[in-house]
Design a protein around this motif. Structure first.
Motif, PDB file in Angstrom:
ATOM      1  N   ILE A   1     -10.185 -34.461  -2.684  1.00 52.77           N
ATOM      2  CA  ILE A   1     -11.052 -35.079  -3.681  1.00 52.77           C
ATOM      3  C   ILE A   1     -10.360 -35.024  -4.166  1.00 52.77           C
ATOM      4  O   ILE A   1     -10.286 -34.533  -5.193  1.00 52.77           O
ATOM      5  CB  ILE A   1     -12.432 -34.128  -3.146  1.00 52.77           C
TER       6      ILE A   1
ATOM      7  N   ASN B   1      -7.923 -25.832  -0.649  1.00 51.80           N
ATOM      8  CA  ASN B   1      -8.684 -25.667   0.686  1.00 51.80           C
ATOM      9  C   ASN B   1      -8.911 -24.052   1.276  1.00 51.80           C
ATOM     10  O   ASN B   1      -7.517 -23.747   1.153  1.00 51.80           O
ATOM     11  CB  ASN B   1      -8.318 -26.367   1.785  1.00 51.80           C
TER      12      ASN B   1
ATOM     13  N   ARG C   1     -11.154 -29.699  -1.006  1.00 48.69           N
ATOM     14  CA  ARG C   1     -12.335 -29.876  -0.356  1.00 48.69           C
ATOM     15  C   ARG C   1     -13.444 -29.063   0.505  1.00 48.69           C
ATOM     16  O   ARG C   1     -15.362 -29.646   0.308  1.00 48.69           O
ATOM     17  CB  ARG C   1     -11.669 -31.514   1.154  1.00 48.69           C
TER      18      ARG C   1
END
Length: 1019
Positions: free
Chosen positions: A997, A696, A668
């Protein structure tokens, strides 16, 4: 004085097998005689109804059947239920588990007939609908509940009379006198599985003393070893019989055993110290040796102990006991048993993450160990062997090869035909009956243990009466069954380290009863002590500046320095993480996983330093520190394994011909990880590792109370290959966290802490402009444990005390409200309060400490205010005393309604509540209305009740008949709902995807000339 007992706790099976095979050479010279006697003994069991009442019951209801399991559960619980409603539900529940309606008894006899009738009656009356509710309706309609309840109770009491000699010692002595004409010796076991309170221990000590006096009065003339005896369980003599409590045990328990030994000596009786679990073995031998050394016992040869052949230290124990006998110029008795806690030992070693098992995992190895131990005992000049076995081949082997004084032993209600035939053939031999004495309530745990031990598929007792098993199969030597050392370990029981293979390696731990490894662990932690430093780490660089001291929760002394981040440091950390994100997200999943696995190795290598910080900074006991260190390692390896599966390649999705569809998971962006002080290593790593594995970059803000632990963890992650830009450390208070929440680069938040703080974070995220950001929040709760009348009080005491007071009650999962059925509430509450009263409060670096400090002065102040309110508004069941400093003693308050507990009290304060048998639904409704949904405990033997409670409440973690704390990564994913969190659960399969995501890509393959898959299909 001989040295203390020392032997490897869990040695390698193959190496031990080689030694045991060498110690048990071929018995071909006596094989014919051994086989002949074995066949005769087996024939005595199989011919003419030679099965005893207990054997017939085990044969009738094998533990491989649903009926056998239901019978075991019913026998274990029914007799302790005081109210008719709960008894009816238990009976119906167990009737619904088995096919009693179609069970035709194969054996005759009052016990089997009564059990079959009681269990099958209701099921036959409601054939076609076997739900508990239908059974209850059918029974009530046709016979009435009292009739069926009475039948089941009578059958269970009858079963109990077969396993025990009598309910009290006077009657037992009268019954045993009937066996004297058959030259039967007796050893009386006063039933009691272990004391939990000082009152329990005093009662058991009194029962033992009274029994010794009564046995002595009835014994008449005679000399050892023909004299009767008594078996004493050390865990019944003291409520804290554990390796961590050695000093207290030696000061309090050893004198109590010495008093009993002196009384036995005065009557010239045998006194045998019964076997305990492997973790208590070294302590048992220490107590035994200390009592033996007392000069007041000189000249008495009736002292002895039980040795378990399934234990890998069996032979070293025998050697140690022989050395004790030599030192004190005494003769000692040794009862050789195969062992009765095998399943518990295997599970405990797995839970502990021990290097191996302290017991053998194949029954043939236990049988071989028994033979080797019998040889060792018979060769020991100062030991009198007592061979406790129902195995005809083992008996025959000893009887045909042994010389010198020895005796056989059998359990009450078992082996009668076998040993009667042996005495016919060998009238020179001696047989002793191990005879339990006690009431039905004390019988329960013993009964289940005997059923499990002797009803297992591989046991001789279960096979000897089965006519389909050829006699020759019962005569196969364990040496032949094992064959070679490589076959010593059971192939389907992995070592604890391989419990989760092939996906990952389990974290390493140890048993606290393994004194050598425990001493090594404590030396590591002590050697790693030293000041620490925590400062902002941004883009791999540690910032400098003015620091403040970090106080220890133990005594307030400075254990390091911290430089807390300001707004500029927070901005710099977020910007650096944003710059690093594209490269880290593009790093192959395999490489990210490898970084986490290297970090796990680094955590193992730096065990001492991490344990030291967990104790010094967070105030954790060694047990809690070790558990948290293991949990952090498990998070690293679990997330690595999960990430390989989820992120290595896209997932193919279905679709029409000429088209490909795939789903990718991607990072993300920058995740803010805000972790708490109560699990400053495990939760910190759980958040950071998952976010990193998902692609991340992370800015981690630890709790202001525990920055040193976080700084050490970040150093190890960077050393393992995590890029400096991918992981930043931002020590500081709420202001630093607020800076992270407002930064435009933020892509999501993972948070563990209070519900109030979680709501504040939620509001801050909602007020931001731009994208809607995800929040994964884990918060606390008013966690309840529901206890009905079928629950075992000793188990409730263990689990409630552990759940409420371990870690000084400073766990999100800790028990806050104990809800007990009022018919058993007085006894249950007294057991919990009595057990809690035995806990020790103080410096957590002391091995004997159970409860360390709370985290800081503010936490203590809040707890003292809650305690003051409880003293005014509630009934006080326990008000402990604590030493000076950040220490809060356990307290137990009784409240009238669920609604009276409005807030979570985050510390060693437990509330209890009574409910009527018909009031469970109201309690469940009140708990649900409170809005919390984290952990829930259920103590009940009624599966329908367990299902009813679980279905009524949304709690994330439901624990049945065990403690409510200690969730294991990948096994018990942790997290709640409502006021207790957002989900998904940490350490579970849905956590990583929440941090990513999803992106799908659809490609029209036909655009490049057609669908190759279709046109190349064969006819």
């Amino acid at each position: 004085m001989p040295p203390r007992f020392a032997a490897p706790y869990a040695p390698d099976d193959a190496a031990l097998a080689a030694d045991l095979l060498a110690a048990c050479p071929d018995d071909s010279g006596r094989a014919s005689a051994i086989d002949g006697l074995s066949r005769d003994l087996i024939g005595a069991v199989r011919e003419g109804g030679g099965l005893g009442t207990v054997e017939r019951l085990l044969q009738e209801y094998a533990l491989t059947s649903r009926e056998g399991l239901a019978l075991m559960a019913l026998a274990e619980a029914l007799l302790r239920v005081p109210d008719s409603g709960t008894a009816d539900r238990l009976i119906a529940d167990k009737l619904g588990e088995g096919d009693f309606a179609h069970h035709a008894p194969r054996h005759e006899g009052l016990l089997v007939s009564a059990s079959s009738w009681a269990l099958g009656l209701g099921a036959r009356l409601v054939a076609g609908d076997d739900t508990p509710e239908a059974i209850l309706r059918g029974l009530a309609r046709r016979l009435g509940r009292p009739a069926v309840r009475g039948a089941a109770l009578a059958a269970m009491r009858l079963m109990g009379t077969q396993f025990v000699l009598a309910e009290e010692i006077g009657t037992a002595l009268k019954r045993s006198a009937e066996g004297e004409g058959r030259r039967t010796r007796y050893s009386y076991d006063m039933l009691g599985e272990g004391a939990r309170t000082a009152a329990d221990a005093a009662a058991y000590r009194g029962a033992y003393a009274e029994a010794i006096a009564a046995i002595g009065r009835a014994a008449g003339d005679g000399r050892l070893p023909d004299r009767p005896g008594i078996s004493v369980k050390l865990s019944a003599l003291h409520p804290r019989y554990a390796p961590t409590q050695e000093a207290r045990v030696m000061a309090e328990l050893a004198p109590a055993l010495l008093d009993l030994a002196r009384a036995a000596k005065a009557h010239d009786l045998n006194l045998t110290v019964d076997a305990e679990e492997a973790e208590r073995l070294e302590l048992s031998l220490h107590v035994f040796g200390a009592v033996l050394a007392d000069s007041s016992l000189a000249g008495w040869d009736g002292f002895g102990l039980a040795v378990q052949a399934y234990g890998k230290r069996c032979l070293p124990v025998i050697d140690h006991v022989e050395a004790l006998a030599q030192t004190h110029e005494r003769r000692l008795m040794v009862r050789l048993v195969k062992g009765a806690y095998w399943d518990t030992e295997v599970k405990l070693a797995q839970v502990q993450g021990a290097p191996g098992y302290p017991v053998f995992t194949r029954k043939a190895m236990t049988d071989l160990s028994y033979l080797a131990a019998s040889r060792r005992l018979l060769a020991a000049p100062r030991l009198t062997p007592q061979f406790a076995t129902h195995n005809a081949l083992t008996i025959a082997t000893i009887a045909e090869t042994a010389t010198g004084p020895y005796e056989f032993q059998r359990l009450q209600g078992m082996g009668e035909a076998l040993y009667d035939r042996l005495l016919e053939r060998r009238p020179d031999l001696a047989v002793r009956v191990y005879a339990p004495v006690g009431g039905h309530r004390e019988l329960l745990a013993y009964l289940v243990r005997r059923l499990l031990e002797n009803g297992a598929n591989s046991s001789f007792v279960a096979r000897v009466a089965d006519a389909s098993v050829p006699v020759d199969d019962l005569l196969v030597r364990p040496q032949a069954l094992i064959g070679s050392p490589e076959r010593a370990a059971h192939p389907r029981i992995p070592l604890p380290r391989d419990l989760y293979a092939p996906e990952r390696v389990n974290s390493p731990g140890l048993a606290f009863g393994d004194s050598a490894r425990l001493a090594e662990l404590m030396r590591e932690a002590a050697a790693a002590a030293g000041p620490g430093l925590a400062a902002p780490v941004i883009d791999g660089t540690e910032r400098g500046g003015a620091t403040r001291p970090v106080p220890s929760a133990i005594d307030g002394t400075a254990i390091g320095q911290v430089l807390e981040a300001d707004e500029a440091a927070a901005d710099a950390a977020m910007e650096a993480a944003a710059r690093a994100f594209p490269a880290w997200d593009a790093t192959p999943a395999e490489d990210r996983a490898a970084c986490l696995e290297r970090a796990a190795g680094g955590f193992e290598a730096h065990r001492g330093r991490l344990l030291h910080l967990l104790q010094a900074e967070a105030g954790k006991t060694l047990d809690d520190a070790l558990s948290e260190w293991r949990e952090a390692i498990d998070f690293l390896r679990y997330d690595a394994a999960q990430g390989r599966s989820l992120f290595r390649r896209p997932a193919a999705l279905p679709g029409p011909a000429g088209e490909s569809n795939a789903l990718w998971l991607r990072g993300r962006g920058v995740i803010a990880a805000i972790s708490p002080w109560n699990f400053p290593l495990a939760i910190f790593i759980g958040q950071v590792a998952a976010a990193l594995m998902a692609g991340n970059t992370v800015v981690a803000k630890p709790a202001p109370q525990t920055p040193l632990i976080a700084a050490e963890a970040v150093r190890l992650l960077h050393a393992a290959g995590v890029p400096g830009g991918a992981l930043a450390l931002l020590p500081g208070g709420p202001e630093a966290g607020a800076c992270l929440l407002g930064h435009p680069a933020l892509a999501g938040v993972v948070f563990t802490g209070s519900t109030g703080t979680a709501k504040a974070i939620q509001r801050a995220l909602a007020a931001r402009e731009g994208a809607i950001l995800p929040l994964i929040a884990e918060t606390g709760g008013i966690n309840a444990m529901i206890v009905d009348a079928t629950a075992l009080p000793e188990q409730v005491a263990d689990d409630a005390v552990t759940s409420a007071f371990r870690s000084a009650g400073q766990r999100c999962s800790a028990l806050r409200l104990l809800v007990v059925q009022e018919e058993v509430a007085d006894r249950m509450i007294a057991a919990v309060a009595g057990a809690a009263r035995e806990l020790r409060i103080g410096d957590p670096r002391a091995l004997s400490t159970d409860i360390g400090p709370v985290i800081d002065a503010a936490a203590k102040e809040r707890l003292l205010a809650a305690i003051a309110r409880g003293r005014q508004a509630a009934r006080v069941h326990l008000a402990g005393e604590a030493p000076a400093g950040l220490y809060v003693a356990p307290h137990i308050f009784e409240i009238a309604r669920v609604e009276d507990l409005t807030d979570e009290v985050f510390g060693p304060v437990l509330h209890v509540l009574r409910y009527p048998a018909d009031g469970l639904d109201a309690v469940l409704a009140s708990l649900k209305a409170g809005g919390y949904g984290l952990t829930l405990g259920v103590q009940s033997r009624i599966e329908a009740t367990v299902a009813r409670v679980r279905a009524a409440l949304p709690h994330g973690n439901v624990y049945v008949n065990r403690s409510m704390i200690g969730a294991v990564v990948g096994t018990q994913p942790f997290g709640g709902s409502g006021l207790s969190g957002t989900g998904p659960k940490a350490g579970g399969p849905h956590y990583l995807p929440r941090l990513a995501i999803e992106q799908t890509a659809t490609v029209n393959l036909a655009a490049a000339g057609g669908s190759v898959g279709l046109v190349t299909l064969e006819e």
